[in-house]
Design a protein around this motif. Structure first.
Motif, PDB file in Angstrom:
ATOM      1  N   ALA A   2       0.823  -1.216   0.000  1.00 54.84           N
ATOM      2  CA  ALA A   2       0.000   0.000   0.000  1.00 54.84           C
ATOM      3  C   ALA A   2       0.856   1.265   0.000  1.00 54.84           C
ATOM      4  N   GLU A   3       2.163   1.090  -0.176  1.00 50.04           N
ATOM      5  CA  GLU A   3       3.126   2.187  -0.232  1.00 50.04           C
ATOM      6  C   GLU A   3       3.197   2.996   1.058  1.00 50.04           C
ATOM      7  N   ARG A   4       3.016   2.316   2.169  1.00 46.57           N
ATOM      8  CA  ARG A   4       3.234   2.945   3.471  1.00 46.57           C
ATOM      9  C   ARG A   4       4.710   2.783   3.835  1.00 46.57           C
ATOM     10  N   GLU A   5       5.205   3.659   4.678  1.00 44.48           N
ATOM     11  CA  GLU A   5       6.584   3.568   5.127  1.00 44.48           C
ATOM     12  C   GLU A   5       6.650   2.570   6.277  1.00 44.48           C
ATOM     13  N   VAL A   6       7.409   1.504   6.089  1.00 45.70           N
ATOM     14  CA  VAL A   6       7.621   0.501   7.127  1.00 45.70           C
ATOM     15  C   VAL A   6       9.045   0.700   7.618  1.00 45.70           C
ATOM     16  N   SER A   7       9.197   1.008   8.910  1.00 49.63           N
ATOM     17  CA  SER A   7      10.528   1.324   9.427  1.00 49.63           C
ATOM     18  C   SER A   7      10.743   0.715  10.799  1.00 49.63           C
ATOM     19  N   LEU A   8      12.007   0.675  11.188  1.00 46.85           N
ATOM     20  CA  LEU A   8      12.369   0.196  12.521  1.00 46.85           C
ATOM     21  C   LEU A   8      11.984   1.224  13.566  1.00 46.85           C
ATOM     22  N   VAL A   9      11.691   0.749  14.747  1.00 46.87           N
ATOM     23  CA  VAL A   9      11.483   1.632  15.888  1.00 46.87           C
ATOM     24  C   VAL A   9      12.865   1.895  16.486  1.00 46.87           C
ATOM     25  N   ARG A  10      13.125   3.122  16.850  1.00 51.88           N
ATOM     26  CA  ARG A  10      14.436   3.501  17.367  1.00 51.88           C
ATOM     27  C   ARG A  10      14.864   2.556  18.497  1.00 51.88           C
ATOM     28  N   GLY A  11      16.072   2.047  18.378  1.00 54.38           N
ATOM     29  CA  GLY A  11      16.634   1.176  19.399  1.00 54.38           C
ATOM     30  C   GLY A  11      16.409  -0.304  19.149  1.00 54.38           C
ATOM     31  N   ASP A  12      15.549  -0.661  18.208  1.00 56.20           N
ATOM     32  CA  ASP A  12      15.285  -2.070  17.901  1.00 56.20           C
ATOM     33  C   ASP A  12      16.254  -2.582  16.839  1.00 56.20           C
ATOM     34  N   SER A  13      16.535  -3.870  16.911  1.00 52.55           N
ATOM     35  CA  SER A  13      17.330  -4.508  15.865  1.00 52.55           C
ATOM     36  C   SER A  13      16.402  -4.879  14.711  1.00 52.55           C
ATOM     37  N   GLU A  14      16.967  -5.225  13.567  1.00 56.76           N
ATOM     38  CA  GLU A  14      16.143  -5.593  12.418  1.00 56.76           C
ATOM     39  C   GLU A  14      15.402  -6.901  12.652  1.00 56.76           C
ATOM     40  N   LYS A  15      15.861  -7.704  13.606  1.00 62.51           N
ATOM     41  CA  LYS A  15      15.201  -8.985  13.876  1.00 62.51           C
ATOM     42  C   LYS A  15      14.011  -8.839  14.824  1.00 62.51           C
ATOM     43  N   ALA A  16      13.924  -7.716  15.546  1.00 62.95           N
ATOM     44  CA  ALA A  16      12.840  -7.510  16.520  1.00 62.95           C
ATOM     45  C   ALA A  16      11.500  -7.382  15.796  1.00 62.95           C
ATOM     46  N   CYS A  17      10.486  -8.033  16.320  1.00 72.03           N
ATOM     47  CA  CYS A  17       9.142  -8.030  15.717  1.00 72.03           C
ATOM     48  C   CYS A  17       8.363  -6.785  16.136  1.00 72.03           C
ATOM     49  N   ARG A  18       8.883  -5.641  15.742  1.00 71.59           N
ATOM     50  CA  ARG A  18       8.194  -4.372  15.980  1.00 71.59           C
ATOM     51  C   ARG A  18       8.571  -3.423  14.852  1.00 71.59           C
ATOM     52  N   ARG A  19       7.539  -2.858  14.205  1.00 70.13           N
ATOM     53  CA  ARG A  19       7.762  -1.938  13.098  1.00 70.13           C
ATOM     54  C   ARG A  19       6.772  -0.789  13.165  1.00 70.13           C
ATOM     55  N   ARG A  20       7.214   0.370  12.681  1.00 75.03           N
ATOM     56  CA  ARG A  20       6.333   1.531  12.553  1.00 75.03           C
ATOM     57  C   ARG A  20       5.797   1.543  11.124  1.00 75.03           C
ATOM     58  N   ILE A  21       4.484   1.694  11.020  1.00 75.02           N
ATOM     59  CA  ILE A  21       3.812   1.812   9.721  1.00 75.02           C
ATOM     60  C   ILE A  21       3.287   3.241   9.643  1.00 75.02           C
ATOM     61  N   ALA A  22       3.804   4.002   8.691  1.00 76.22           N
ATOM     62  CA  ALA A  22       3.455   5.426   8.594  1.00 76.22           C
ATOM     63  C   ALA A  22       3.067   5.774   7.170  1.00 76.22           C
ATOM     64  N   GLY A  23       2.412   6.909   7.026  1.00 74.79           N
ATOM     65  CA  GLY A  23       2.117   7.422   5.704  1.00 74.79           C
ATOM     66  C   GLY A  23       0.645   7.432   5.326  1.00 74.79           C
ATOM     67  N   HIS A  24      -0.231   7.016   6.222  1.00 80.17           N
ATOM     68  CA  HIS A  24      -1.660   7.035   5.894  1.00 80.17           C
ATOM     69  C   HIS A  24      -2.305   8.241   6.572  1.00 80.17           C
ATOM     70  N   THR A  25      -3.189   8.915   5.856  1.00 77.35           N
ATOM     71  CA  THR A  25      -3.922  10.041   6.428  1.00 77.35           C
ATOM     72  C   THR A  25      -5.412   9.822   6.235  1.00 77.35           C
ATOM     73  N   LEU A  26      -6.181  10.474   7.076  1.00 79.63           N
ATOM     74  CA  LEU A  26      -7.632  10.357   7.032  1.00 79.63           C
ATOM     75  C   LEU A  26      -8.224  11.759   6.985  1.00 79.63           C
ATOM     76  N   GLU A  27      -8.987  12.022   5.951  1.00 79.57           N
ATOM     77  CA  GLU A  27      -9.646  13.324   5.792  1.00 79.57           C
ATOM     78  C   GLU A  27     -10.964  13.334   6.567  1.00 79.57           C
ATOM     79  N   GLY A  28     -11.401  14.496   6.991  1.00 81.24           N
ATOM     80  CA  GLY A  28     -12.705  14.645   7.644  1.00 81.24           C
ATOM     81  C   GLY A  28     -12.839  13.862   8.931  1.00 81.24           C
TER      82      GLY A  28
END
Length: 180
Positions: free
Chosen positions: A51-77
């Motif tokens: 869906a072309e959202r930004e999937v990124s690491l959470v600060r301080g986590d390794s790439e193997k950690a099962c935690r990710r930030r999903i960003a880039g979606h907005t909601l109007e109204g």
């Protein structure tokens, strides 16, 4: 910070397929599903990437950690999701002379809702994680921001936060952000 967004580049497996669950549920997270699976977590990450959202690491986590930030979606109204009680408390401490805020203090929330729906958008970011106890958890990071290309109409120090949302509402918004 490592992130994934471009659909033309091949997905990085370490970002979309982490393998180390978190030891426990951190404070501030909401349980989405118990007895979930790692493949369900991966499904959300892959869908967010498609869906072309930004999937990124959470600060301080390794790439193997099962935690990710999903960003880039907005909601109007989305003004109906505003936490009016929290905003009213902040206004009592320091009143801003904006007419929509004065109307809110007088009990009329319609001018503020119209203002938010016209000039602001709700940015929906999620921190999605999977724990060793097989819980799929999420921490919503929602914020009203001015629409692209517009200046803030309201003071930037106002707490324009969303009201507390239930698990089903959060799941719906996450599914929508990931294109599921």
């Amino acid at each position: 910070m490592t992130s994934l967004r471009l659909p033309s580049s091949p997905p990085l497996p370490s970002l979309l397929r982490p393998t180390e669950p978190l030891l426990s549920k951190p404070a501030g997270y909401l349980g989405l599903a118990t007895y979930s699976s790692l493949s369900q977590f991966w499904r959300y990450l892959a869908a967010a990437s498609r869906a072309e959202r930004e999937v990124s690491l959470v600060r301080g986590d390794s790439e193997k950690a099962c935690r990710r930030r999903i960003a880039g979606h907005t909601l109007e109204g989305a003004a109906l999701l505003l936490d009016q009680a929290r905003l009213s408390e902040a206004l009592e401490d320091g009143l801003d002379p904006h007419p929509a805020l004065i109307a809110l203090l007088g009990g009329d929330n319609l001018p503020l809702r119209e203002l938010l729906n016209t000039h602001y958008t709700l940015r929906l970011n999620f921190v999605l994680a999977f724990t060793r106890s097989r819980d799929l958890i999420v921490r919503p990071e929602f914020k009203f921001v001015p629409k692209p290309g517009e200046k803030a109409v309201l003071p930037t120090d106002l707490p324009l936060a969303t009201r507390r949302l239930g698990r089903d509402e959060i799941r719906f918004l996450l599914d929508r952000a990931c294109g599921l």
